[in-house]
Write a protein that holds these residues in place. Structure first.
Motif, PDB file in Angstrom:
ATOM      1  N   MET A   1       0.850  -1.180   0.000  1.00 21.68           N
ATOM      2  CA  MET A   1       0.000   0.000   0.000  1.00 21.68           C
ATOM      3  C   MET A   1       0.892   1.238   0.000  1.00 21.68           C
ATOM      4  SD  MET A   1      -2.924   1.187   2.708  1.00 21.68           S
ATOM      5  CE  MET A   1      -3.888  -0.275   2.527  1.00 21.68           C
ATOM      6  N   LYS A   2       0.626   2.148  -0.893  1.00 18.74           N
ATOM      7  CA  LYS A   2       1.418   3.362  -1.005  1.00 18.74           C
ATOM      8  C   LYS A   2       1.137   4.273   0.182  1.00 18.74           C
ATOM      9  CE  LYS A   2       1.188   3.016  -5.952  1.00 18.74           C
ATOM     10  NZ  LYS A   2       0.219   3.147  -6.992  1.00 18.74           N
ATOM     11  N   ILE A   3       2.087   5.178   0.462  1.00 12.81           N
ATOM     12  CA  ILE A   3       1.945   6.083   1.603  1.00 12.81           C
ATOM     13  C   ILE A   3       0.682   6.935   1.486  1.00 12.81           C
ATOM     14  CG2 ILE A   3       3.381   7.926   0.630  1.00 12.81           C
ATOM     15  CD1 ILE A   3       3.296   6.917   4.325  1.00 12.81           C
ATOM     16  N   GLN A   4       0.350   7.358   0.280  1.00 19.46           N
ATOM     17  CA  GLN A   4      -0.853   8.173   0.084  1.00 19.46           C
ATOM     18  C   GLN A   4      -2.094   7.378   0.483  1.00 19.46           C
ATOM     19  OE1 GLN A   4      -0.176  11.153  -0.579  1.00 19.46           O
ATOM     20  NE2 GLN A   4      -2.030  12.139  -1.276  1.00 19.46           N
ATOM     21  N   ASN A   5      -2.147   6.105   0.107  1.00 16.93           N
ATOM     22  CA  ASN A   5      -3.280   5.266   0.477  1.00 16.93           C
ATOM     23  C   ASN A   5      -3.350   5.082   1.989  1.00 16.93           C
ATOM     24  OD1 ASN A   5      -2.420   4.519  -2.365  1.00 16.93           O
ATOM     25  ND2 ASN A   5      -4.434   3.597  -2.249  1.00 16.93           N
ATOM     26  N   MET A   7      -2.441   7.270   4.159  1.00 18.23           N
ATOM     27  CA  MET A   7      -2.976   8.526   4.691  1.00 18.23           C
ATOM     28  C   MET A   7      -4.490   8.584   4.499  1.00 18.23           C
ATOM     29  SD  MET A   7      -0.523   9.978   6.156  1.00 18.23           S
ATOM     30  CE  MET A   7      -1.194  11.574   6.510  1.00 18.23           C
ATOM     31  N   ALA A   8      -4.971   8.091   3.367  1.00 20.41           N
ATOM     32  CA  ALA A   8      -6.420   8.060   3.131  1.00 20.41           C
ATOM     33  C   ALA A   8      -7.094   7.132   4.140  1.00 20.41           C
ATOM     34  CB  ALA A   8      -6.723   7.622   1.697  1.00 20.41           C
ATOM     35  N   CYS A   9      -6.470   5.992   4.417  1.00 24.16           N
ATOM     36  CA  CYS A   9      -7.018   5.047   5.407  1.00 24.16           C
ATOM     37  C   CYS A   9      -7.033   5.664   6.800  1.00 24.16           C
ATOM     38  CB  CYS A   9      -6.217   3.752   5.419  1.00 24.16           C
ATOM     39  SG  CYS A   9      -6.448   2.767   3.938  1.00 24.16           S
ATOM     40  N   ALA A  11      -7.175   8.842   7.431  1.00 23.65           N
ATOM     41  CA  ALA A  11      -8.193   9.895   7.396  1.00 23.65           C
ATOM     42  C   ALA A  11      -9.587   9.301   7.607  1.00 23.65           C
ATOM     43  CB  ALA A  11      -8.127  10.656   6.070  1.00 23.65           C
ATOM     44  N   VAL A  12      -9.851   8.162   6.975  1.00 22.11           N
ATOM     45  CA  VAL A  12     -11.146   7.485   7.164  1.00 22.11           C
ATOM     46  C   VAL A  12     -11.318   7.101   8.624  1.00 22.11           C
ATOM     47  CG1 VAL A  12     -12.447   5.381   6.653  1.00 22.11           C
ATOM     48  CG2 VAL A  12     -11.371   6.661   4.789  1.00 22.11           C
ATOM     49  N   LEU A  13     -10.314   6.489   9.213  1.00 22.19           N
ATOM     50  CA  LEU A  13     -10.376   6.097  10.616  1.00 22.19           C
ATOM     51  C   LEU A  13     -10.626   7.317  11.513  1.00 22.19           C
ATOM     52  CD1 LEU A  13     -10.086   3.789  12.683  1.00 22.19           C
ATOM     53  CD2 LEU A  13      -7.634   4.263  12.699  1.00 22.19           C
ATOM     54  N   PHE A  14      -9.934   8.397  11.241  1.00 22.61           N
ATOM     55  CA  PHE A  14     -10.085   9.630  12.012  1.00 22.61           C
ATOM     56  C   PHE A  14     -11.497  10.213  11.869  1.00 22.61           C
ATOM     57  CE2 PHE A  14      -9.672  14.322  12.223  1.00 22.61           C
ATOM     58  CZ  PHE A  14      -9.262  14.444  13.537  1.00 22.61           C
ATOM     59  N   LEU A  15     -11.993  10.313  10.638  1.00 24.28           N
ATOM     60  CA  LEU A  15     -13.323  10.894  10.402  1.00 24.28           C
ATOM     61  C   LEU A  15     -14.428  10.046  11.025  1.00 24.28           C
ATOM     62  CD1 LEU A  15     -12.844  12.045   6.695  1.00 24.28           C
ATOM     63  CD2 LEU A  15     -13.050  13.532   8.710  1.00 24.28           C
ATOM     64  N   ASN A  92      -1.769   7.760  -7.697  1.00 24.04           N
ATOM     65  CA  ASN A  92      -2.282   8.514  -6.567  1.00 24.04           C
ATOM     66  C   ASN A  92      -2.572   9.961  -6.963  1.00 24.04           C
ATOM     67  OD1 ASN A  92      -0.850   6.183  -5.176  1.00 24.04           O
ATOM     68  ND2 ASN A  92      -1.974   7.170  -3.532  1.00 24.04           N
ATOM     69  N   ASN A  93      -3.635  10.482  -6.379  1.00 23.48           N
ATOM     70  CA  ASN A  93      -4.027  11.866  -6.595  1.00 23.48           C
ATOM     71  C   ASN A  93      -4.608  12.366  -5.283  1.00 23.48           C
ATOM     72  OD1 ASN A  93      -6.286  13.906  -7.305  1.00 23.48           O
ATOM     73  ND2 ASN A  93      -4.914  13.901  -9.086  1.00 23.48           N
ATOM     74  N   LYS A  94      -4.074  13.464  -4.775  1.00 21.59           N
ATOM     75  CA  LYS A  94      -4.482  13.950  -3.452  1.00 21.59           C
ATOM     76  C   LYS A  94      -5.977  14.246  -3.367  1.00 21.59           C
ATOM     77  CE  LYS A  94      -0.098  15.735  -1.900  1.00 21.59           C
ATOM     78  NZ  LYS A  94       0.685  16.854  -1.447  1.00 21.59           N
ATOM     79  N   ILE A  95      -6.525  14.884  -4.384  1.00 19.82           N
ATOM     80  CA  ILE A  95      -7.945  15.237  -4.313  1.00 19.82           C
ATOM     81  C   ILE A  95      -8.821  13.985  -4.337  1.00 19.82           C
ATOM     82  CG2 ILE A  95      -8.363  15.639  -6.788  1.00 19.82           C
ATOM     83  CD1 ILE A  95      -9.814  17.711  -3.910  1.00 19.82           C
ATOM     84  N   ILE A  96      -8.419  12.980  -5.101  1.00 21.98           N
ATOM     85  CA  ILE A  96      -9.155  11.713  -5.123  1.00 21.98           C
ATOM     86  C   ILE A  96      -9.070  11.053  -3.746  1.00 21.98           C
ATOM     87  CG2 ILE A  96      -9.285   9.393  -6.134  1.00 21.98           C
ATOM     88  CD1 ILE A  96     -10.162  11.580  -8.090  1.00 21.98           C
ATOM     89  N   ASP A  97      -7.887  11.082  -3.124  1.00 27.14           N
ATOM     90  CA  ASP A  97      -7.718  10.512  -1.786  1.00 27.14           C
ATOM     91  C   ASP A  97      -8.605  11.225  -0.771  1.00 27.14           C
ATOM     92  OD1 ASP A  97      -5.853   8.662  -2.670  1.00 27.14           O
ATOM     93  OD2 ASP A  97      -4.132   9.898  -2.124  1.00 27.14           O
TER      94      ASP A  97
END
Length: 182
Positions: A1-5, A7-9, A11-15, A92-97
């Motif tokens: 899993m890439k670092i960006q992914n 971070m998205a994971c 973020a989901v856990l946090f939200l 990876n794309n930040k806005i998509i993440d």
């Protein structure tokens, strides 16, 4: 899993955690409290939506809890798979993440509401209209980011064409074949 992914994971856990902690605090301490936030428009007024969805509540359709759980579970899986598909196709794309983090978090929160809360504990009343919670804000942030990305012509979103549904369907079918073979 890439670092960006990752971070998205995170973020989901946090939200999801923020949304659930707010509901637990309200349920344990403020369930019977009502207070103006921005009178006469916005109020803190906790209530349970036991109809499981806004549409079911507004139209009094009588759709069962288990149908709602099934639909949200399927949608959650499709959101996750579509995110993985976009990452595979376009990188990876930040806005998509960020968009993924908000919409997937909303889906998970909705699933938690239906399974563990037996409905949604909504707590912000727009006087004369509806009551909502943080999960609904997540959905609206996703929609806002999607519209903004389209207006600003995001490079990844511009690469998505009318074949996306067909290509995504093929992607899912290939994944299912791999799962079935194992």
């Amino acid at each position: 899993m890439k670092i960006q992914n990752k971070m998205a994971c995170l973020a989901v856990l946090f939200l999801v955690s923020i949304e659930q902690v707010i509901k637990i605090v309200i349920y344990n301490n403020f369930l019977d409290k009502k207070s103006p936030i921005l009178s006469p428009i916005l109020y803190f007024e906790p209530r349970f939506n036991r109809d499981y969805s806004w549409l079911n509540s507004m139209l009094q359709l009588g759709i069962s809890k288990w149908i709602h759980i099934s639909v949200v579970a399927i949608m959650s899986i499709l959101i996750y798979l579509f995110y993985k598909y976009l990452n595979k196709q376009f990188g990876n794309n930040k806005i998509i993440d960020i968009m993924y983090a908000f919409i997937f978090s909303a889906a998970i929160c909705s699933l938690i509401d239906k399974i563990f809360w037996n409905g949604s504990l909504d707590y912000i009343l727009v006087n004369g209209f509806f009551t909502f919670d943080l999960k609904d804000v997540y959905i609206n942030i996703f929609i806002g980011l999607l519209i903004l990305s389209l207006l600003l012509k995001n490079e990844v979103l511009n690469q998505i064409d009318e074949n996306i549904v067909k290509n995504f369907t093929k992607y899912i079918l290939r994944k299912l074949k791999v799962i079935i073979k194992h």
